[in-house]
Design a protein around this motif. Structure first.
Motif, PDB file in Angstrom:
ATOM      1  N   GLU A 247       0.863  -1.193   0.000  1.00 25.81           N
ATOM      2  CA  GLU A 247       0.000   0.000   0.000  1.00 25.81           C
ATOM      3  C   GLU A 247       0.896   1.238   0.000  1.00 25.81           C
ATOM      4  N   GLY A 248       0.749   2.089  -1.037  1.00 24.20           N
ATOM      5  CA  GLY A 248       1.553   3.300  -1.128  1.00 24.20           C
ATOM      6  C   GLY A 248       2.999   3.031  -1.492  1.00 24.20           C
ATOM      7  N   PHE A 249       3.320   1.855  -2.058  1.00 31.00           N
ATOM      8  CA  PHE A 249       4.702   1.483  -2.380  1.00 31.00           C
ATOM      9  C   PHE A 249       4.895   1.587  -3.891  1.00 31.00           C
ATOM     10  N   THR A 250       5.746   2.491  -4.328  1.00 31.42           N
ATOM     11  CA  THR A 250       6.077   2.753  -5.738  1.00 31.42           C
ATOM     12  C   THR A 250       4.804   2.782  -6.584  1.00 31.42           C
ATOM     13  N   ALA A 251       4.644   1.827  -7.496  1.00 32.18           N
ATOM     14  CA  ALA A 251       3.494   1.857  -8.406  1.00 32.18           C
ATOM     15  C   ALA A 251       2.194   1.433  -7.745  1.00 32.18           C
ATOM     16  N   PHE A 252       2.253   0.850  -6.520  1.00 34.49           N
ATOM     17  CA  PHE A 252       1.061   0.299  -5.865  1.00 34.49           C
ATOM     18  C   PHE A 252       0.542   1.316  -4.852  1.00 34.49           C
ATOM     19  N   ARG A 253      -0.240   2.292  -5.330  1.00 39.87           N
ATOM     20  CA  ARG A 253      -0.756   3.350  -4.458  1.00 39.87           C
ATOM     21  C   ARG A 253      -1.838   2.812  -3.525  1.00 39.87           C
TER      22      ARG A 253
END
Length: 792
Positions: free
Chosen positions: A9-15
């Motif tokens: 969650e909220g990590f690079t491309a994975f918002r």
């Protein structure tokens, strides 16, 4: 390490939050468009375990947070040796970058909290540091061939840690330490044995004889000590009594009659009389104030009297206005009568003027016709146009005009007279209403006055002023009397405080000699009680002097007896060989000497046993030192570590060639020359080439074979046995392979996934992806990347 589940969650491309289930995924592939976030999944696993990924600068973590997000959260569940663990890291954006404000490893014996602590626990659990994890387990884009193309120094550093070759250095260091410790202990034992040269059975027997002799002396001195202590106690008691009586005698000598006590009674009597007189005058003045206050109250309320006088004045003014209104009303009534007669007269004249005009108009119709016609109108008789001379006025017409003017003037005069009458009537009505209203107001005010006349009110006001003056004078007199009473009270208090000081002095003296039983104080007659106290002082002083003489004689006799007994005890103890210190008790010194002798005897007995044991132990330490020095010498031989690493590299190359032969269809083989990898080109007469001469596809095939060999052999060759290479993730190179090589690679990867190892691929090559049983399809969405698991 086997992946089980990944939450992002909220990590690079994975918002937005994404969950990836790796359970039962022994072989899988991550597919999707360029930039969709495939490599970010492997990055997330690495970051959860080690808190970093290859593309991050050292110390910076904010790039892992999705654009526009305030934090990134990664939770990675994995298993090691059948035990399931969960690594969680939360990165929070700050004003200066970002920080990892939560890091936790759950599972195993106990949870680990803290970013650095989590990384350290993972390194211990997997047996791999971050750098070695990224080279042997997770091979990021651009780094797949680093083990193949890297320098021999880098490979040796990696293998040195994986093989735990530092343990050989530890063994050598321990052997050196063991040798040094054994030699040091042997040396200590030699020195100890040298110090125990005088420790013999004969020396022990001599000390035992001395101990028995000293025991006899201390037993006798114990009885003498009791008798001497009793004498000293009696002497001390007599001295304490003497000291107490001396202090009491000194207290009696300090008792003297205070200065000024003789005149104090007269001053106190005069002040008391003055205070009584002042208080009486103040009370009389206060009663006068009460009487004056009652007089003012009986005279009435000044405000109410003033209010009634004000009402009386208003009533008088209203009466004057009513009288003026009545006069004006009479005047208006006269004027109205005159105006009415005038209106009647002018109305009659108007009627007569209008009647005369009507009569003349009937008689002179032609005049009227001329008046209605103009030049050019047709004549009513001949119908010819009328000329100016036809319309000229005649004598009759002039009379009609005069009559018209007279009638108009009479009508206007009658109208004006009527208007004057109406105006006078209106004005009269206003004055009548005003007079009536003023009368009502005056009647109301008179009713409120309650039949009190103005002279009565003024008399009441004068009476109130007189009572107020009397009250003011009484108040001033009372204030003066109170001040005089306060002065008298202060003077009396001052003298009383002085008397209190004399009482305090008497109390203090009495407390100082209270042990002598001074007379009780009645606190009535200060001078008399002081006289009684002084008489008692004189009598008690004589008694104390006699008792002190008796006590001084007793203490002198006791001191002489104590000195004689102490000297006899000291002589007996000194005769037993105890060196006495003049300021200390001889018996206690004898006991200390006996205890020290007993300790010395016991220590010598132990030393004798130690001497016997140490002689046997010394031989063992010397033997251990010889063996440890030999082991240290063997491990110190130059080339031992280099030889072991070369053997490991040779073993890796052997297993890598098994994979490479299958991957390249026998086209290439690996070899090692002077600690560097070389490529044997089977299709070119076994020409030896450096790895840098390989094409991109060739480099991938060779480095894949070497990496898979490293993964296969790592657990076996690691001395620590902690390297857990149960998974491998490949993230590059498949696009450079031809179809035939691609099929071969797929077969090798299937084989890897079938022998208990988890294998993950990242590729854009659809032909390879279709051959993998589980695909994780990564796609871009408005809220961030999404992942869908698809099973073939």
């Amino acid at each position: 390490m086997r992946p089980e589940r990944l939450e992002l969650e909220g990590f690079t491309a994975f918002r937005d939050r994404v969950e990836i289930d790796f359970s039962d995924a022994e072989l899988f592939v991550l597919v999707g468009p360029t930039g969709s976030g495939k490599s970010s999944i492997i990055d997330a696993i690495t970051f959860a375990l080690y808190g970093s990924i290859p593309r991050l600068k050292k110390g910076r973590v904010e790039p892992v947070i999705s654009l526009g997000a305030q934090r990134a959260r990664i939770r990675f569940e994995f298993s090691v040796g059948g035990t399931r663990y969960s690594a969680t890291r939360v990165v929070q954006r700050t004003t200066t970058g970002a920080t990892t404000n939560e890091a936790r490893l759950e599972g195993g014996a106990e949870d680990v909290i803290g970013a650095a602590e989590l990384t350290e626990a993972v390194e211990h659990l997997l047996g791999l540091s971050y750098e070695h994890f990224t080279k042997s387990v997770v091979l990021p884009q651009g780094k797949f061939a680093s083990f193949l193309l890297g320098g021999s120094s880098d490979r040796q550093t990696l293998l040195r840690e994986l093989l735990d070759l530092g343990r050989y250095a530890q063994v050598r260091e321990l052997s050196v330490q063991r040798s040094q410790a054994s030699e040091a202990r042997a040396e200590v034992l030699k020195e100890s044995l040298a110090r125990l040269e005088d420790v013999t059975p004969e020396a022990v027997a001599e000390l035992e004889s001395t101990e028995r002799q000293l025991a006899t002396v201390t037993e006798w001195s114990a009885g003498e000590r009791q008798r001497l202590d009793a004498a000293r106690t009696a002497h001390a008691e007599a001295e304490r009594e003497t000291s107490g009586l001396v202090r009491l005698s000194e207290g009696l000598s300090r008792i003297e009659l205070p200065d000024g006590l003789a005149d104090l009674d007269d001053l106190l009597t005069a002040a008391l009389s003055e205070r009584s007189t002042a208080v009486e005058r103040a009370e009389t003045a206060a009663r006068s104030v009460e009487q004056a206050t009652a007089m003012v109250s009986e005279a009435g309320d000044p405000a109410e009297v003033a209010r009634l006088i004000g009402l009386s004045e208003q009533a008088e003014k209203l009466a004057e206005r009513i009288e003026d209104g009545t006069k004006r009303t009479s005047e208006l009534e006269g004027s109205l009568a005159v105006a009415a007669k005038e209106e009647e007269k002018l109305g009659a004249e108007s009627d007569r003027a209008r009647a005369r005009l009507e009569r003349l108009s009937a008689e002179h119709a032609a005049h009227a016709l001329r008046e209605a016609s103009e030049v050019g109108d047709p004549c009513p008789v001949c119908h010819r146009p009328l000329q100016a001379e036809h319309l000229a006025d005649t004598e009759q017409g002039g009379s009609i005009s005069e009559a018209t003017r007279a009638a108009s003037a009479a009508v206007e005069a009658a109208r004006s007279a009527s208007a004057r009458r109406v105006a006078l009537e209106t004005q009269l009505e206003q004055f009548r209403s005003q007079t009536e209203r003023l009368g009502s107001e005056r009647s109301e005010i008179i009713g409120r006055l309650d039949a009190v006349t103005r002279p009565e009110l003024e008399s009441k006001q004068r009476e109130l002023a007189t009572a107020r003056a009397v009250l003011d004078e009484a108040t001033r007199s009372a204030a003066q009397a109170r001040r005089a009473a306060e002065v008298a009270e202060k003077r009396f208090s001052t003298i009383g405080e002085k008397a209190g000081e004399f009482w305090s002095v008497l109390d203090r003296h009495r407390m100082e000699v209270t042990l002598l039983g001074p007379p009780e104080l009645m606190r009535k007659d200060l001078g008399g009680e002081w006289s009684t106290f002084l008489e008692w002082r004189d009598a008690e002083s004589a008694v104390l002097a006699a008792r002190l003489d008796e006590l001084n004689a007793t203490t002198a006799r006791q001191a002489a007896e104590i000195e004689a007994s102490a000297t006899a005890m000291a002589d007996r103890i000194s005769g037993a060989g105890v060196e006495l210190v003049q300021s200390s008790d001889p018996h206690e010194q004898a006991l200390v000497a006996k205890a020290r002798l007993s300790e010395r005897l016991e220590r010598m007995r132990r030393d004798l046993e130690t001497k016997i044991d140490s002689a046997a132990t010394l031989e063992g330490y010397e033997g251990d030192a010889v063996v440890a020095r030999a082991l240290s010498s063997h491990l110190k031989v130059n080339g031992f570590e280099r030889w072991l690493i070369e053997e490991v590299v040779h073993d890796l190359v052997v297993h890598a060639n098994e994979r490479l032969d299958q991957l390249s269809n026998g086209a290439y083989a690996l070899a090692v020359a002077k600690s560097e990898f070389v490529i044997i080109d089977r299709l070119n007469a076994d020409e030896r080439r450096t790895p840098e001469t390989l094409s991109g596809g060739e480099t991938f095939v060779v480095s894949l074979a070497l990496a898979l060999s490293l993964a296969d052999q790592m657990a076996a060759i690691s001395m620590s046995g902690t390297a857990r290479l149960e998974s491998v993730f490949l993230d590059e190179g498949f696009g450079t392979l031809d179809v035939e090589t691609l099929d071969t690679v797929a077969a090798v990867i299937h084989e890897l996934g079938s022998d208990g190892r988890t294998v993950g691929l990242i590729t854009h090559v659809s032909e390879l992806a279709q051959q993998i049983p589980i695909r994780f399809e990564v796609s871009k969405r408005p809220g961030g990347a999404r992942v869908q698991r698809v099973e073939a």
